[in-house]
Design a protein around this motif. Structure first.
Motif, short mmCIF file in Angstrom:
data_model
loop_
_atom_site.label_atom_id
_atom_site.label_comp_id
_atom_site.label_asym_id
_atom_site.label_seq_id
_atom_site.Cartn_x
_atom_site.Cartn_y
_atom_site.Cartn_z
N LYS A 126 38.91 52.46 56.11
CA LYS A 126 37.32 52.80 56.02
C LYS A 126 36.69 52.72 57.65
O LYS A 126 35.87 53.77 57.72
CB LYS A 126 36.79 51.32 55.58
CG LYS A 126 36.90 51.25 53.91
CD LYS A 126 36.17 49.88 53.64
CE LYS A 126 36.61 49.72 52.07
NZ LYS A 126 35.97 51.02 51.03
N LEU A 127 37.50 52.02 58.51
CA LEU A 127 37.02 52.09 59.85
C LEU A 127 37.39 53.65 60.47
O LEU A 127 36.47 54.14 61.33
CB LEU A 127 37.42 50.93 60.75
CG LEU A 127 36.99 50.84 62.27
CD1 LEU A 127 35.56 50.45 62.01
CD2 LEU A 127 37.57 49.70 62.80
N ASP A 128 38.46 53.91 60.07
CA ASP A 128 38.77 55.28 60.84
C ASP A 128 38.19 56.47 60.18
O ASP A 128 38.09 57.46 60.93
CB ASP A 128 40.51 55.42 60.61
CG ASP A 128 41.33 54.59 61.15
OD1 ASP A 128 40.78 53.70 62.14
OD2 ASP A 128 42.46 54.06 60.87
N LYS A 137 27.18 50.45 55.76
CA LYS A 137 28.82 50.83 56.01
C LYS A 137 29.42 49.75 56.94
O LYS A 137 30.72 49.21 56.62
CB LYS A 137 29.06 52.15 56.88
CG LYS A 137 28.60 53.30 56.05
CD LYS A 137 29.66 53.58 54.83
CE LYS A 137 29.56 54.98 53.94
NZ LYS A 137 30.39 55.01 52.94
N VAL A 138 28.90 49.15 57.88
CA VAL A 138 29.29 48.09 58.64
C VAL A 138 29.46 46.84 57.73
O VAL A 138 30.57 46.10 57.63
CB VAL A 138 28.43 47.66 59.82
CG1 VAL A 138 29.03 46.09 60.15
CG2 VAL A 138 28.30 48.78 60.68
N ASP A 139 28.47 46.42 56.79
CA ASP A 139 28.80 45.30 55.78
C ASP A 139 30.04 45.50 54.93
O ASP A 139 30.91 44.77 54.69
CB ASP A 139 27.64 45.19 55.20
CG ASP A 139 26.16 44.61 55.82
OD1 ASP A 139 26.69 44.18 57.01
OD2 ASP A 139 25.29 44.92 55.33
N GLU A 140 30.24 46.90 54.42
CA GLU A 140 31.38 47.10 53.56
C GLU A 140 32.66 46.96 54.22
O GLU A 140 33.60 46.45 53.79
CB GLU A 140 31.08 48.68 53.33
CG GLU A 140 32.27 49.09 52.15
CD GLU A 140 32.15 50.51 51.75
OE1 GLU A 140 33.30 51.07 51.10
OE2 GLU A 140 31.09 51.19 52.16
N ILE A 141 32.79 47.28 55.71
CA ILE A 141 34.10 47.11 56.34
C ILE A 141 34.34 45.61 56.36
O ILE A 141 35.49 45.23 56.32
CB ILE A 141 33.63 47.70 57.85
CG1 ILE A 141 33.94 49.20 57.46
CG2 ILE A 141 35.07 47.18 58.54
CD1 ILE A 141 33.57 50.04 58.74
N TYR A 142 33.24 44.93 56.90
CA TYR A 142 33.48 43.21 56.93
C TYR A 142 33.91 42.53 55.67
O TYR A 142 34.60 41.69 55.60
CB TYR A 142 32.24 42.64 57.63
CG TYR A 142 32.24 42.74 59.10
CD1 TYR A 142 32.88 41.63 59.97
CD2 TYR A 142 31.58 43.94 59.99
CE1 TYR A 142 32.90 42.08 61.31
CE2 TYR A 142 31.67 43.95 61.15
CZ TYR A 142 32.25 43.05 61.67
OH TYR A 142 32.68 43.12 63.27
N THR A 143 33.17 42.95 54.64
CA THR A 143 33.44 42.56 53.33
C THR A 143 34.82 42.74 52.70
O THR A 143 35.56 42.03 52.46
CB THR A 143 32.55 43.21 52.17
OG1 THR A 143 31.13 42.75 52.60
CG2 THR A 143 32.74 42.62 50.88
N THR A 144 35.51 44.17 53.33
CA THR A 144 36.70 44.36 52.89
C THR A 144 37.66 43.79 53.66
O THR A 144 38.72 43.26 53.08
CB THR A 144 37.13 46.06 53.18
OG1 THR A 144 36.24 46.70 52.41
CG2 THR A 144 38.42 46.53 52.89
N LEU A 145 37.45 43.33 54.98
CA LEU A 145 38.05 42.44 55.61
C LEU A 145 38.53 41.14 55.16
O LEU A 145 39.37 40.33 55.25
CB LEU A 145 37.93 42.44 57.16
CG LEU A 145 38.70 41.74 58.27
CD1 LEU A 145 40.11 42.32 58.16
CD2 LEU A 145 37.96 41.86 59.60
N ARG A 146 37.25 40.43 54.82
CA ARG A 146 37.10 38.97 54.58
C ARG A 146 37.24 38.38 53.19
O ARG A 146 37.71 37.43 53.08
CB ARG A 146 35.62 38.28 54.97
CG ARG A 146 35.51 38.96 56.48
CD ARG A 146 36.37 38.18 57.43
NE ARG A 146 36.19 38.24 58.73
CZ ARG A 146 36.96 38.25 59.66
NH1 ARG A 146 38.00 37.36 59.65
NH2 ARG A 146 36.48 38.46 60.96
N THR A 147 37.10 39.61 52.27
CA THR A 147 37.20 39.12 50.68
C THR A 147 38.75 39.07 49.97
O THR A 147 39.46 40.02 50.40
CB THR A 147 36.10 40.07 49.92
OG1 THR A 147 34.70 39.95 50.40
CG2 THR A 147 36.22 39.80 48.56
#
Length: 224
Positions: A126-128, A137-147
């Motif tokens: 997602k980041l790339d 988009k930032v929230d989505e990236i952090y959610t993907t990493l943490r959930t």
């Protein structure tokens, strides 16, 4: 894309286990193992890994010092996942401040590490692909990493069935429809669709639309 991993642990046997766990996850390869802090930094300089699995208890220097030094190594950025038996709050806090993406406390089930690697790959993808960093988009990236996929399962869904669906997709060499996943995993089509939709929402699998006559067909694949 394949993610390059450096495994750092003072125990040769534990390092070998972590290597085995990593190599069971599609898209990851171990480029080096290190058993001291000095060798870990030298290996990072040489191999430029994407991610370091870092123990904090090393025979020559603290893993926390290695973590800080990794951020100063020339070349592309290096992400770090701390894997340690250290349970003191100071180690956790310093790891977070120094940029560790995860802090895994030993012992843990192999599936936990594999899950974290899959989340890391989804986050990187997602980041790339990000062109502009909107808050959503930032929230989505952090959610993907943490959930965690398993801990966030909707009511009525089980870890066991999720595992069957995941292994079905991992073992497939092509994209699968919900009906094909159901047939291969031994569950109903409706059940397969519920789990596939959950995995797709979490960003852990790829949804591919196949166009033909009428509505496009939804097909799913494990990221390679």
């Amino acid at each position: 894309m394949r993610y390059r991993i450096l495994v750092v642990d003072d125990d040769f046997r534990v390092a070998a286990l972590h290597r085995a766990f990593v190599e069971r996850v599609s898209g990851f390869e171990v480029v080096a193992e290190s058993h001291t802090g000095a060798h870990a930094l030298a290996a990072a300089e040489e191999h430029h890994p994407d991610l370091v699995l870092l123990d904090l208890y090393l025979p020559d220097v603290s893993g926390l010092e290695v973590l800080k030094a990794l951020g100063r190594i020339a070349g592309r950025p290096i992400d770090v996942m701390v894997i340690t038996a250290a349970r003191d709050v100071a180690s956790v806090a310093e790891s977070v401040r120094s940029g560790a993406l995860y802090y895994l406390v030993k012992p843990f089930a192999p599936s936990i590490l594999m899950e974290r690697l899959e989340a890391y790959a989804a986050m990187r993808k997602k980041l790339d692909a990000l062109e502009e960093a909107s808050q959503d988009k930032v929230d989505e990236i952090y959610t993907t990493l943490r959930t965690s996929v398993e801990r966030s399962l909707p009511k009525g869904q089980s870890r066991e069935t999720l595992g069957v669906i995941v292994e079905t997709l991992r073992g497939a060499t092509e994209e699968l429809s919900a009906e094909e996943v159901a047939a291969r995993s031994g569950v109903s089509r409706a059940t397969a669709q519920r789990y596939l939709s959950h995995l797709a929402r979490m960003g852990r699998i790829e949804l591919v639309l196949r166009y033909g006559i009428g509505r496009p067909e939804h097909r799913y694949r494990w990221p390679r």
